[in-house]
Write an enzyme that holds these catalytic residues in place. Sequence first.
Site, PDB file in Angstrom:
ATOM      1  CE  LYS A 183      -1.442   2.662   2.415  1.00 14.17           C
ATOM      2  NZ  LYS A 183      -1.256   4.252   2.299  1.00 14.17           N
ATOM      3  CD  GLU A 259      11.956   4.402   9.611  1.00 10.03           C
ATOM      4  OE1 GLU A 259      11.800   5.282  10.515  1.00 10.03           O
ATOM      5  OE2 GLU A 259      11.870   4.631   8.292  1.00 10.03           O
ATOM      6  CB  CYS A 293      12.269   9.189   9.888  1.00  3.87           C
ATOM      7  SG  CYS A 293      12.944   7.967   8.841  1.00  3.87           S
ATOM      8  CD  GLU A 390       9.883  12.656  12.505  1.00  2.00           C
ATOM      9  OE1 GLU A 390      10.644  12.384  11.716  1.00  2.00           O
ATOM     10  OE2 GLU A 390       8.700  12.236  12.359  1.00  2.00           O
TER      11      GLU A 390
END
Length: 489
Positions: A183, A259, A293, A390
Amino acid sequence: MTSKPNTVVGTLESRLFINGRWRNAENDKTFQVYNPATGEVLTSVSDASAADGRAALDAAASAQRQWARTAPRVRSEILRSAFDAVTARAEEFATLITLEMGKPLAEARAEVTYGAEYLRWFAEEAVRIGGRYTTAPDGRTRLLVHKRPVGPSLLITPWNFPLAMATRKIAPAIAAGCTMILKPAALTPLTSLLLTNVLADAGVPAGVLNVVPTSTAGAVVSGLMTDSRLRKLSFTGSTEVGRRLLADSATQVLRTSMELGGNAPFLVFEDADIDAAVEGALQAKLRNMGEACTAANRFLVQESVADEFTDKLTQRMAAMVVGPGMSAGTHIGPLIDEESRAKVHELVENAVRGGAVVRTGGSPVDGPGYFYRPTVLADVEPDARLLREEIFGPVAPVVRFATEDQAVAAANNTEYGLVAYVYTKDTGRTLRLLEEIESGMLGINVGVVSNPAAPFGGVKQSGLGREGGTEGIDEYLETRYAGLSDPYA
């Protein structure tokens, strides 16, 4: 020579891929994919429904037994053929990545090289799946340990590295003998569709790889997660979504790899080579426009060299050329969409209201597309949101520290633990930081740590499991043990 954008997109298959054939979504719906440099529509893609997800799992479950029995060398050769094909079509892939994701073409080419290496690496790992045969300590039995594929796996990839994140999951699954439902992210599904075509041509059998792009991920994924035939989930994305998926996976006790988010500290000590540290900072911060990330999120610099480091970083960041990724000379492309750009600016404004000083940048770029100026912030207060969240943009906040203990405490003062970067010439300090910094990966005097031959992953709320390296294939294997009677009895 650069591929023509219209040719790359115009010839691309944009339907679902289920059981070895391209097909429209069950309801014939589509969704649009945009160019973040212009805001214009690139193309439309079939929009998978929950029913399409079930069809994909039907195909994967049916193909699993035969695929698991396929010789490792066959799986290896398929991956090697795919590596060769991606490498041969590198310019086509790079162009597509830049068009749908925005990164400069030079960076997109680097992603193609990086992503293709996962195909080559796991082609080599496929034939090295081991086991053991030993005598029990009491001598009465023999212990036979072997590894088998986990089974049908759901792979969910993010939008920021549309090729590398797909190959990092697909390659070990193929090598291990698992069938898959991929996906891809709705913002960047086109690269995955081109990769699917390459893998099919390379010989991946029908049902082994099924691809279901969708704008309603929740409906498609939730239907798959409650099906007992699914045995594995691999997800790359935000910690918030990862937590929900972990909760959902408990129902079927799914094997999971996660992750998730990061808040990488970048530590610069007074004995560091400052010019090298600035160069590493640019790599760690500006790769992918900061939309990674692994991006350095907090620059922790020892007081005695803080001014020099900040001045040099500011000078380099201010010189960066912002523009469309397809334009020659561009260093910084657009952010992925307006929502992302607005969040970056909100974090910058929050820091400035708290007393941070804008040394360069600090604002969006006017005009079409979702561009943001490379930004350096000095004198950032400890409670600023961008030190906790972030940033996912080209913003570098600089914070000073006095001692090594303060630096370690600040680096570890986060719920995340994906990666950290350290610049120092002191070997003893390096060894101490290896043990004290809470992260799954550590860059010592380097600004990039990602490598297909290394285990990629984090600790704390940055995730579970590892991708890449010799550890990567284990995520798709389960260990089985048989006790055998003593052959000499």
